[in-house]
Design an enzyme around this catalytic site. Structure first.
Site, short mmCIF file in Angstrom:
data_model
loop_
_atom_site.label_atom_id
_atom_site.label_comp_id
_atom_site.label_asym_id
_atom_site.label_seq_id
_atom_site.Cartn_x
_atom_site.Cartn_y
_atom_site.Cartn_z
N GLY A 431 3.97 -0.99 -10.44
CA GLY A 431 3.74 -0.61 -9.05
C GLY A 431 3.09 0.76 -8.99
O GLY A 431 2.91 1.45 -10.00
N ASP A 468 6.03 -9.87 -14.69
CA ASP A 468 4.81 -9.65 -13.90
C ASP A 468 4.40 -8.20 -14.09
O ASP A 468 5.19 -7.28 -13.82
CB ASP A 468 5.10 -9.94 -12.43
CG ASP A 468 3.94 -9.56 -11.53
OD1 ASP A 468 2.84 -10.11 -11.71
OD2 ASP A 468 4.14 -8.70 -10.64
N ASP A 470 2.27 -5.00 -13.05
CA ASP A 470 1.56 -4.40 -11.92
C ASP A 470 1.14 -3.00 -12.34
O ASP A 470 1.71 -2.00 -11.92
CB ASP A 470 2.46 -4.37 -10.68
CG ASP A 470 1.73 -3.85 -9.46
OD1 ASP A 470 0.50 -3.72 -9.53
OD2 ASP A 470 2.40 -3.55 -8.46
N GLU A 472 -1.11 -0.01 -12.10
CA GLU A 472 -2.00 0.60 -11.11
C GLU A 472 -2.43 1.99 -11.58
O GLU A 472 -1.73 2.96 -11.32
CB GLU A 472 -1.30 0.66 -9.76
CG GLU A 472 -0.91 -0.72 -9.23
CD GLU A 472 -0.33 -0.69 -7.83
OE1 GLU A 472 -0.53 0.29 -7.10
OE2 GLU A 472 0.32 -1.67 -7.45
N MET A 545 -4.23 -8.34 -5.07
CA MET A 545 -3.63 -7.59 -3.96
C MET A 545 -4.65 -7.41 -2.83
O MET A 545 -5.20 -6.32 -2.62
CB MET A 545 -3.11 -6.24 -4.47
CG MET A 545 -1.98 -6.38 -5.47
SD MET A 545 -1.20 -4.81 -5.93
CE MET A 545 -2.45 -4.11 -6.99
N TYR A 547 -4.85 -6.68 0.21
CA TYR A 547 -4.35 -5.91 1.35
C TYR A 547 -4.56 -4.44 1.02
O TYR A 547 -5.08 -4.11 -0.06
CB TYR A 547 -2.88 -6.22 1.65
CG TYR A 547 -2.01 -6.44 0.45
CD1 TYR A 547 -1.64 -5.39 -0.39
CD2 TYR A 547 -1.55 -7.71 0.12
CE1 TYR A 547 -0.85 -5.59 -1.49
CE2 TYR A 547 -0.75 -7.93 -0.99
CZ TYR A 547 -0.40 -6.86 -1.80
OH TYR A 547 0.38 -7.06 -2.89
N ASP A 548 -4.19 -3.54 1.94
CA ASP A 548 -4.54 -2.12 1.80
C ASP A 548 -6.05 -1.94 1.63
O ASP A 548 -6.50 -1.02 0.96
CB ASP A 548 -3.81 -1.47 0.63
CG ASP A 548 -2.36 -1.16 0.95
OD1 ASP A 548 -1.96 -1.42 2.11
OD2 ASP A 548 -1.63 -0.67 0.08
#
Length: 706
Positions: A431, A468, A470, A472, A545, A547-548
């Site tokens: 994240g 999973d 993520d 970033e 992703m 979105y954003d």
């Protein structure tokens, strides 16, 4: 998972990755006039809210090559300054998204490093206070404050460590005045008067410079001339017995509540007084209960919560002995006399699971509020659940980010799977705030083996069906603790390959297939930086992703997740999806992200109903909050944008623009998934729904095979 990283920011990082984030070995500039300007909440102030603009103003007459913006909590060491992407074009401005969980309220140090064409380097700093919330962001006080020794002129205090994971030090108060700070769990006060009464309190201070709100004050007598002293009073923690609050899951109280403490040494007590105040109000506003009931060693009061405002309160009990010595205990309770209007559970299970993937992320921190896994999580309409987030420790092994809460939630997920055996659960790693050490874990054969082995052990121990990732972001950096690293491009598929091999080996032992998935930024740049067309061979499916796409870090209010580009007016979900398909991700492996949240903007112009207008304040807002607060019945008008196929709300009188997704737009996105024959839908974040209305919109379109 979703936290504040835009497509534009990703491009900036791509450009910025060719620069080093370290300060060059160049001469510093003397007598600089450079400064930092910030959009504060008041003229000339130092307080910020929402997503303020932070701008570097160069020294007069100097030509700038590059500026880098850094930020850290005020009490963190300089080594923990977090670098943002360098900027080489005026104005040298960054949008700094503040708020939980990544930038909680408190004091911060901002730093700008300006590199001039002359080779000189300017470093300027500015202290800023972040203040988004009415309730103070306070670490827990150390408990069991007591006197370990005392004499006629000194007292030695000791206490248990604070449970705060952001602790900086302890602040010692004597008679309401700060006398010292220490990192130890004991402290000696000297030069006291013989046989005199003193009040001592120890507060925890965190890295943001916030101090404790709960009270642990003790009243202590120094030894008399004959050296005699009495032990301090002793009382239990405060207990509360009363009716549950009106809102299911809130763990609050409603109506009359009995507050009590007990003492095994009641003969030494002279009295016990009870006090109450709202959590955010100053200590001068404590209200004292007029009288206290005593029955044996139990001291109690009856508290009518209907006379108190809704929200958190602090209850304080102070026990005194005949000499005036005292012991204070506090407890934080929730007044909850008014329900939020949500039914419990508010949904009926589906008859059959969906035939296509519907993946929901559950944020561990959501369960600190009114969300209960066993009551509120509709696993009947999901195929997979990703629990967010685990992190990577400095030893390059997977680690819990919130051990106590995570383990509690893991146990409930195990129970949930008994009721819904079709559900697969995955532990999501990383994240925005937890991607530190991904580069290091992927860097070598040895580090990849260490990480992969730890992941296998973790999912077997805690009953997950897969992992999973993520991250970033590879190559460009992104969240705190990450940095640009071109080697990530080659190491990313190697990390996935190692994980796939380890998971398959364990699957052979356990007789099952363990899942490996990722979540990636919705750009061609991310696909390129991860060799996604090649890397996808190791993955069961790929989550994008979408979105954003716009958000509060920008300067104008815009759509969070527009499905289409409105003839080139905006980047869109469709463009992001096509970028992954063009990179070589098979359509049936591509799981498209949909948001159950939006963004709220205080726009400065009502033109175009606030769309793409400048704003002064902003923040995220969940679909649950939009419906729960009845915004559509309180001055907001819903509009539908045909070009992007998403709705928005606008309150003309208050100039508030809200970008969000509702049941109609979610259903339209689900239909897009069917039309493009994609691999399913992914949700950030499942607790942000209201009565599972958005989830059902996905389910109704995706329940049958594509």
């Amino acid at each position: 998972m979703k936290k504040t990283f835009t497509l534009i920011t990703l491009l900036i990082f791509l450009i910025g990755s060719i620069f080093t984030i370290a300060t060059p070995l160049s001469k510093s500039l003397a007598n600089s006039t450079a400064r930092i300007e910030v959009t504060t909440t008041e003229e000339g102030g130092n307080t910020v809210q929402g997503s303020p603009s932070v701008t570097a103003i160069p020294a007069d007459g100097k030509t700038v090559n590059q500026v880098t913006f850094y930020a850290k909590a005020i009490n963190e060491p300089d080594s923990l300054y977090y670098p943002y992407a360098p900027d080489s074009s005026a104005p040298y401005t960054w949008t700094w998204p503040t708020g939980d969980p990544w930038v909680p309220d408190g004091k911060y140090m901002l730093k700008m490093v300006l590199e001039y064409s002359t080779g000189e380097v300017d470093t300027v700093t500015r202290e800023i206070f972040v203040d988004n919330y009415s309730e103070p962001n306070a670490p827990a006080s150390p408990n069991n404050l007591t006197v370990s020794s005392r004499s006629k002129s000194s007292v030695t205090l000791s206490w248990n460590p604070s449970v705060s994971d952001k602790l900086y030090n302890y602040v010692i108060y004597q008679n309401g005045t700060v006398i010292a700070e220490t990192t130890s769990t004991s402290y000696t006060i000297d030069q006291l008067s013989v046989g005199s009464l003193y009040q001592f309190r120890v507060k925890a201070k965190d890295i943001y410079n916030n101090e404790s709100v709960d009270d642990n004050t003790i009243g202590v007598l120094t030894a008399a001339k004959n050296g005699k002293v009495n032990s301090l009073p002793s009382i239990s923690p405060i207990e509360a017995i009363g009716s549950s609050g009106a809102t299911p899951g809130e763990n609050g109280y409603s109506g009359t509540v009995q507050l009590s403490v007990t003492s095994a040494d009641k003969e030494s007590l002279n009295r016990v007084d009870f006090y109450v105040k709202t959590y955010e109000s100053p200590e001068s506003e404590y209200w004292k209960f007029p009288s206290t009931n005593q029955s044996g060693g139990t001291y109690s009061v009856n508290w009518d919560t209907t006379s108190a405002p809704e929200g958190k309160v602090i209850i304080k009990a102070v026990a005194y002995d005949s000499a005036g010595q005292s012991k204070t205990v506090t407890n934080v309770l929730l007044v909850d006399n008014v329900g939020d209007g949500q039914t419990s559970p508010g949904w009926e299970p589906a008859d059959t699971p969906p035939a296509n993937r519907i993946v929901g992320y559950l944020a561990g921190w959501a369960t600190y509020g009114d969300y209960e896994i066993m009551r509120d999580l509709d696993a009947s309409r999901l195929t997979h659940l990703n629990y967010a987030f685990a992190v990577i420790g400095d030893d390059l092994r997977i680690a819990l980010s919130d051990p106590a809460k995570d383990l509690e939630n893991f146990a409930e997920l195990t129970q949930l799977k008994v009721h819904y055996p079709h559900l697969k659960t995955l532990i999501a790693v990383g994240g925005w705030g937890g991607s530190a050490n991904f580069s290091e874990a992927a860097a070598t054969h040895e580090s990849r083996e260490i990480f992969a082995d730890s992941v296998v052990d973790f999912i077997v121990e805690h009953g997950f069906d897969g992992v999973d990732l993520d991250w970033e972001y590879p190559v460009t950096g992104g969240g705190p603790g990450t940095y640009p690293n071109p080697a990530d491009r080659d190491n990313y598929p190697l990390l996935l390959e190692t994980l796939r091999q380890k998971l398959d080996a364990q699957g052979q032992i356990d007789g099952k297939h363990y899942l490996l998935t990722i979540a990636g930024g919705a750009t061609a740049g991310f696909a390129e930086n991860t060799q996604l067309g090649y890397s996808q061979q190791y993955l069961d499916y790929v989550q994008i992703m979408t979105y954003d796409i716009h958000g509060t870090w920008e300067t104008r209010a815009d759509y969070n997740a527009p499905l289409f580009d409105d003839n080139g007016a905006t980047y869109s979900v469709e463009i992001g999806v096509q970028a992954y398909l063009d990179a070589g991700v098979p359509a049936d492996k591509l799981v498209m992200g949909v948001p159950f949240y939006g963004y709220r903007y205080n726009v400065t112009s009502t033109e175009n109903n606030g769309l793409r207008q400048p704003f002064e304040g902003s923040g995220s807002i969940t679909y649950k909050r939009i419906i729960q607060d009845g915004l559509l019945n309180n001055g907001y008008v819903r509009y539908w944008d045909e070009g992007t196929q998403v709705p928005y709300l606008f309150h003309a009188a208050e100039s508030i623009f809200i970008s969000y997704d509702d049941e109609e737009s979610i259903a339209r996105k689900a239909q897009f998934i069917r039309e493009r024959q994609l691999g399913g839908a992914m949700i950030w974040e499942i607790s942000q729904d209201y009565g599972n209305a958005l989830l059902d919109s996905l389910y109704q379109v995706l329940k049958d095979p594509i």
